[in-house]
Scaffold this motif. Structure first.
Motif, PDB file in Angstrom:
ATOM      1  N   ILE A  56     107.678  37.569  60.804  1.00 22.22           N
ATOM      2  CA  ILE A  56     108.447  38.730  61.275  1.00 22.22           C
ATOM      3  C   ILE A  56     109.498  39.185  60.261  1.00 22.22           C
ATOM      4  N   ASP A  57     109.852  38.325  59.286  1.00 24.42           N
ATOM      5  CA  ASP A  57     110.842  38.735  58.281  1.00 24.42           C
ATOM      6  C   ASP A  57     110.230  39.592  57.181  1.00 24.42           C
ATOM      7  N   GLY A  58     108.895  39.658  57.132  1.00 21.75           N
ATOM      8  CA  GLY A  58     108.213  40.503  56.153  1.00 21.75           C
ATOM      9  C   GLY A  58     108.230  39.986  54.725  1.00 21.75           C
ATOM     10  N   ILE A  59     108.714  38.768  54.509  1.00 25.19           N
ATOM     11  CA  ILE A  59     108.811  38.214  53.155  1.00 25.19           C
ATOM     12  C   ILE A  59     107.510  37.506  52.792  1.00 25.19           C
ATOM     13  N   ASN A  60     106.942  37.894  51.634  1.00 27.92           N
ATOM     14  CA  ASN A  60     105.727  37.227  51.175  1.00 27.92           C
ATOM     15  C   ASN A  60     106.053  36.233  50.056  1.00 27.92           C
ATOM     16  N   LYS A  61     105.047  35.559  49.569  1.00 26.76           N
ATOM     17  CA  LYS A  61     105.260  34.506  48.570  1.00 26.76           C
ATOM     18  C   LYS A  61     105.811  35.075  47.267  1.00 26.76           C
ATOM     19  N   ALA A  62     105.301  36.216  46.847  1.00 27.95           N
ATOM     20  CA  ALA A  62     105.751  36.812  45.584  1.00 27.95           C
ATOM     21  C   ALA A  62     107.236  37.170  45.642  1.00 27.95           C
ATOM     22  N   THR A  63     107.655  37.766  46.753  1.00 28.34           N
ATOM     23  CA  THR A  63     109.061  38.170  46.897  1.00 28.34           C
ATOM     24  C   THR A  63     109.981  36.957  46.891  1.00 28.34           C
ATOM     25  N   TYR A  64     109.633  35.921  47.661  1.00 29.61           N
ATOM     26  CA  TYR A  64     110.467  34.715  47.733  1.00 29.61           C
ATOM     27  C   TYR A  64     110.507  34.007  46.379  1.00 29.61           C
ATOM     28  N   GLY A  65     109.387  34.066  45.675  1.00 25.10           N
ATOM     29  CA  GLY A  65     109.283  33.366  44.399  1.00 25.10           C
ATOM     30  C   GLY A  65     110.029  34.024  43.262  1.00 25.10           C
ATOM     31  N   GLU A  66     110.438  35.282  43.423  1.00 21.42           N
ATOM     32  CA  GLU A  66     111.175  35.976  42.362  1.00 21.42           C
ATOM     33  C   GLU A  66     112.500  35.286  42.054  1.00 21.42           C
ATOM     34  N   ASN A  67     113.072  34.677  43.055  1.00 21.79           N
ATOM     35  CA  ASN A  67     114.341  33.965  42.872  1.00 21.79           C
ATOM     36  C   ASN A  67     114.218  32.592  43.519  1.00 21.79           C
ATOM     37  N   LEU A  68     113.162  31.893  43.137  1.00 23.99           N
ATOM     38  CA  LEU A  68     112.763  30.665  43.841  1.00 23.99           C
ATOM     39  C   LEU A  68     113.843  29.587  43.810  1.00 23.99           C
ATOM     40  N   GLU A  69     114.410  29.296  42.652  1.00 28.48           N
ATOM     41  CA  GLU A  69     115.373  28.200  42.557  1.00 28.48           C
ATOM     42  C   GLU A  69     116.579  28.438  43.463  1.00 28.48           C
ATOM     43  N   VAL A  70     117.110  29.660  43.423  1.00 29.80           N
ATOM     44  CA  VAL A  70     118.269  29.990  44.261  1.00 29.80           C
ATOM     45  C   VAL A  70     117.891  29.890  45.740  1.00 29.80           C
ATOM     46  N   ASN A  71     116.712  30.416  46.100  1.00 24.88           N
ATOM     47  CA  ASN A  71     116.282  30.405  47.503  1.00 24.88           C
ATOM     48  C   ASN A  71     116.103  28.983  48.035  1.00 24.88           C
ATOM     49  N   ILE A  72     115.481  28.120  47.236  1.00 25.10           N
ATOM     50  CA  ILE A  72     115.246  26.739  47.678  1.00 25.10           C
ATOM     51  C   ILE A  72     116.565  25.976  47.768  1.00 25.10           C
ATOM     52  N   VAL A  89     107.907  32.804  65.848  1.00 30.84           N
ATOM     53  CA  VAL A  89     106.562  32.927  65.304  1.00 30.84           C
ATOM     54  C   VAL A  89     105.967  34.269  65.734  1.00 30.84           C
ATOM     55  N   ARG A  90     105.379  34.991  64.783  1.00 28.79           N
ATOM     56  CA  ARG A  90     104.725  36.263  65.123  1.00 28.79           C
ATOM     57  C   ARG A  90     103.322  35.975  65.652  1.00 28.79           C
ATOM     58  N   GLU A  91     103.041  36.447  66.857  1.00 29.53           N
ATOM     59  CA  GLU A  91     101.740  36.186  67.484  1.00 29.53           C
ATOM     60  C   GLU A  91     100.763  37.317  67.189  1.00 29.53           C
ATOM     61  N   VAL A  92      99.581  36.927  66.738  1.00 24.74           N
ATOM     62  CA  VAL A  92      98.487  37.864  66.519  1.00 24.74           C
ATOM     63  C   VAL A  92      97.306  37.398  67.349  1.00 24.74           C
ATOM     64  N   LEU A  93      96.687  38.309  68.075  1.00 27.11           N
ATOM     65  CA  LEU A  93      95.519  37.963  68.892  1.00 27.11           C
ATOM     66  C   LEU A  93      94.252  38.244  68.104  1.00 27.11           C
ATOM     67  N   ILE A  94      93.407  37.229  67.966  1.00 25.83           N
ATOM     68  CA  ILE A  94      92.149  37.391  67.241  1.00 25.83           C
ATOM     69  C   ILE A  94      90.990  37.159  68.200  1.00 25.83           C
ATOM     70  N   PRO A  95      89.849  37.841  67.981  1.00 23.08           N
ATOM     71  CA  PRO A  95      88.705  37.732  68.900  1.00 23.08           C
ATOM     72  C   PRO A  95      88.163  36.309  68.971  1.00 23.08           C
TER      73      PRO A  95
END
Length: 444
Positions: A56-72, A89-95
């Motif tokens: 739900i925060d919309g953050i992907n791996k690439a965005t978080y990794g841009e400043n990885l050391e500071v974030n961790i 947790v964002r809920e998605v319904l799948i068939p």
């Protein structure tokens, strides 16, 4: 410290936990939070799939990794102060496969929560993997679906079996009680801060259709931690019960084969099967679990009766139907084939896929993806005794392709002869045995 050195350091610490747990099954672990360090969390980040859906925060791996050391480092600081709180947790319904219109929920966590969950998963696996029994196959390192299928087939081949209990649990992942699971974990884990984060993870809630839903039960399917948590719960609710309380009082041999919530019990004598079936709901009720009564079956499955001409039943396990058949030498042997409803559902998925893409992609692009999909089917369903069923699926899927490729325009694109010539130039994979059932099961 380089990435490989950090990985080795983390793995060494986790192996030490596993060794201690194996040496002393009653051991309690009091200090676990120091494993949430910079090296271990960076490693968990690196192992995340960059193509996975975002929370739900919309953050992907690439965005978080841009400043990885500071974030961790910030994440570690918050964890030390008990200021880190998992997001909903964002809920998605799948068939649901084979059930038109039916869906199942899939939980998608925020990226930072996935990092923490990855470390929680590693720690829990280190503690509990040495304690899990041989009968458990789901979501365990070095143990997959085909290992469970092969173990079941080998047991049926080598042992006298009269009756199978085909177990279907009602919404297993969704009904695991948080308090009961916490109590189970607390028996071995005495690190209060670690347990507080487990509690926070349970209480983070689920965001479904823009509505935050809180519950005292359920582990979200899709969460990195869910498989090991579900295995721990099933270990105490089912596996240990069969091993320590059921087997000793049975007249004959009893074997449980379980993959997550898909389980069967093989009984040497029908009388044992009837007693176990009668006691099973009461045992599950103690853990607030329940059987799907309509789908849980007691199946006659006696090889000797087949030899006398008495028809026996069939049962399903992990997408296959098990039945008695004849070997080339004329012996009665356990066989398996693709479950009928599963095969139909997968052909329907092929139809839906080609209908959607037929006018938007090039033929060569569609064909390349089609071959990949067929290879995936062969990789799973290509087991001993099932080659003809796989071939039937490939044939059916190819006919579906011919039908819908001919609807790419108002004019018919191909005659059947032209289509076969295209297949000759761009061959499809052939049905084959990928997983033989007659080899010995893998050791632990």
């Amino acid at each position: 410290m380089g990435p490989s050195e950090a990985r080795e350091k983390t793995e060494t610490k986790l192996k030490r936990i596993a060794e201690l747990s194996k040496q002393d099954p009653n051991r309690r672990f009091e200090c676990l939070m120091h494993h949430f360090n910079y090296e271990s969390l960076v490693e968990r980040f690196q192992q995340l799939d960059k193509n996975k859906a975002v929370g739900i925060d919309g953050i992907n791996k690439a965005t978080y990794g841009e400043n990885l050391e500071v974030n961790i480092q910030d994440l570690i600081a918050r964890m030390k102060k008990m200021a880190y709180r998992p997001g909903p947790v964002r809920e998605v319904l799948i068939p649901k496969e084979g059930k038109p219109g039916a869906t199942r929920p899939l939980g998608i966590s925020n990226l930072e929560d996935k990092i923490v969950q990855g470390m929680v998963q590693k720690i829990l696996e280190s503690i509990y993997e040495p304690l899990f029994l041989e009968c458990s196959y789901g979501f365990r390192s070095g143990r997959g679906c085909h290992d469970a299928i092969r173990a079941l087939n080998q047991h049926l081949y080598k042992n006298d079996v009269q009756t199978i209990i085909d177990i279907d649990l009602k919404n297993f992942f969704g009904t695991i009680g948080h308090k009961m699971l916490e109590d189970i974990l607390a028996e071995k884990i005495k690190d209060k801060r670690f347990m507080r984060y487990i509690n926070r993870m349970f209480r983070a809630g689920v965001l479904a259709a823009e509505e935050l839903r809180m519950s005292d039960e359920g582990v979200p399917q899709g969460s990195i931690c869910s498989p090991v948590l579900a295995n721990i719960f099933a270990h105490y609710a089912i596996d240990l019960w069969i091993e320590e309380m059921v087997r000793p009082v049975c007249k004959g041999k009893v074997a449980l084969i379980r993959y997550a919530d898909d389980a069967v019990i093989c009984c040497q004598y029908e009388s044992d099967a009837q007693r176990i079936r009668a006691a099973l709901p009461k045992r599950l009720a103690k853990f607030k679990l329940a059987l799907n009564e309509e789908k849980t079956k007691v199946v006659p499955f006696d090889k000797r009766q087949v030899g006398r001409g008495v028809k026996q039943g069939t049962f399903d396990f992990l997408g296959f139907t098990f039945y008695w058949g004849k070997s080339r030498a004329g012996l009665v042997v356990p066989k398996l084939k693709t479950r009928g409803k599963t095969k139909k559902a997968k052909l329907n998925k092929v139809t839906a896929w080609i209908k959607e893409l037929k006018s938007r992609n090039s033929l060569n692009g569609i064909w390349k993806t089609f071959r990949t999909k067929l290879n995936g089917h062969i990789q799973y369903y290509g087991v001993s005794y099932n080659v003809e069923e796989v071939h039937s699926f490939l044939r059916g899927a190819t006919k579906i392709m011919f039908k819908w490729l001919n609807r790419r325009s108002q004019r018919k694109s191909y005659s059947w002869e032209q289509f076969l010539k295209y297949i000759d130039r761009h061959p499809l994979p052939r049905a084959r045995v990928v997983h033989p059932m007659f080899q010995l099961s893998k050791g632990r």
